[in-house]
Design an enzyme around this catalytic site. Structure first.
Site, PDB file in Angstrom:
ATOM      1  N   HIS A 141      70.080  49.573 -67.074  1.00 41.90           N
ATOM      2  CA  HIS A 141      69.336  50.107 -68.000  1.00 41.90           C
ATOM      3  C   HIS A 141      69.694  51.548 -68.321  1.00 41.90           C
ATOM      4  O   HIS A 141      69.850  52.323 -67.503  1.00 41.90           O
ATOM      5  CB  HIS A 141      67.840  49.987 -67.397  1.00 41.90           C
ATOM      6  CG  HIS A 141      67.448  48.750 -67.253  1.00 41.90           C
ATOM      7  ND1 HIS A 141      66.626  48.660 -65.996  1.00 41.90           N
ATOM      8  CD2 HIS A 141      67.728  47.577 -67.368  1.00 41.90           C
ATOM      9  CE1 HIS A 141      66.146  47.165 -65.679  1.00 41.90           C
ATOM     10  NE2 HIS A 141      66.953  46.620 -66.773  1.00 41.90           N
ATOM     11  N   TYR A 164      59.943  55.485 -59.600  1.00 45.00           N
ATOM     12  CA  TYR A 164      60.757  56.132 -60.571  1.00 45.00           C
ATOM     13  C   TYR A 164      59.888  57.385 -60.811  1.00 45.00           C
ATOM     14  O   TYR A 164      59.035  57.306 -61.522  1.00 45.00           O
ATOM     15  CB  TYR A 164      61.153  55.149 -61.712  1.00 45.00           C
ATOM     16  CG  TYR A 164      61.807  54.022 -61.468  1.00 45.00           C
ATOM     17  CD1 TYR A 164      63.091  53.837 -61.859  1.00 45.00           C
ATOM     18  CD2 TYR A 164      61.043  52.973 -60.945  1.00 45.00           C
ATOM     19  CE1 TYR A 164      63.744  52.482 -61.883  1.00 45.00           C
ATOM     20  CE2 TYR A 164      61.653  51.695 -60.787  1.00 45.00           C
ATOM     21  CZ  TYR A 164      63.127  51.610 -61.189  1.00 45.00           C
ATOM     22  OH  TYR A 164      63.737  50.353 -61.003  1.00 45.00           O
TER      23      TYR A 164
END
Length: 194
Positions: A62, A132
């Site tokens: 990603h 994250y």
């Protein structure tokens, strides 16, 4: 924290400096001043957690296009992953090179991912959680990816993939998006290079 720069300029593995006592340990995982001193962007715009039920799960690869490129600080808080990043900076000497590192609940490492990098990982254990800290908000209109098994990227996943989302399976190979990616990821000003 110990900052260990990888061969991809601006990408760092961070190791904890644990302070142990009878309760267990305490360690800093983020410090604005230390990030700034190492030339890293000390911005956390969004924090996420991903739970992965099955060993062998792949998430990736990603990235987001400018003007919403993301820095990421990734850690594995339960279980274990192989975390992989790819340099997508067309002007970089390491363009399209990748780096991988094992992040586990035991080793306490984290990986700082600079702007204009693709990111993904594979779980090495069932019931794995990954956090994250994102330097930019998720922007669906600028979100993109590259096929996780693209031969040109040369990524080596340690396990046979068990779970991959339909979205991740739908990503194109690098050769199919190269012209657009190079155009959109090119640096406009020298302040974007780091």
């Amino acid at each position: 924290m110990k900052f260990i720069e990888t061969h991809l300029r601006g990408a760092f593995v961070l190791e904890l400096e644990r302070h142990n006592d009878e309760r267990g340990f305490f360690a800093r995982t983020f410090c604005r001043d230390e990030f700034t001193a190492h030339g890293l962007k000390p911005v956390i715009a969004q924090a996420n957690i991903a739970h992965n039920s099955r060993k062998g799960t792949i998430r990736g690869m990603h990235f987001q296009y400018p003007p919403a490129t993301e820095t990421k600080l990734v850690a594995c808080t339960r279980g274990a992953i192989i975390d992989v990043i790819i340099d997508l900076r067309p002007e970089s000497e390491t363009f399209l090179q990748h780096f991988s590192v094992e992040l586990t609940e035991d080793n306490g490492r984290s990986l700082y991912v600079p702007d204009r990098f693709a990111h993904g990982y594979q779980t090495l254990r069932d019931q794995t959680d990954t956090t994250y800290q994102m330097g930019e908000m998720y922007t669906p209109a600028l979100q993109a990816g590259i096929k996780y098994d693209d031969e040109r990227l040369g990524l080596q996943w340690p396990l046979e993939p068990t779970v991959i989302s339909e979205k991740d399976l739908s990503y194109l190979r690098f050769d199919e998006i190269e012209a657009e990616l190079v155009k959109r990821m090119s640096v406009i000003s020298s302040t974007d290079i780091a």
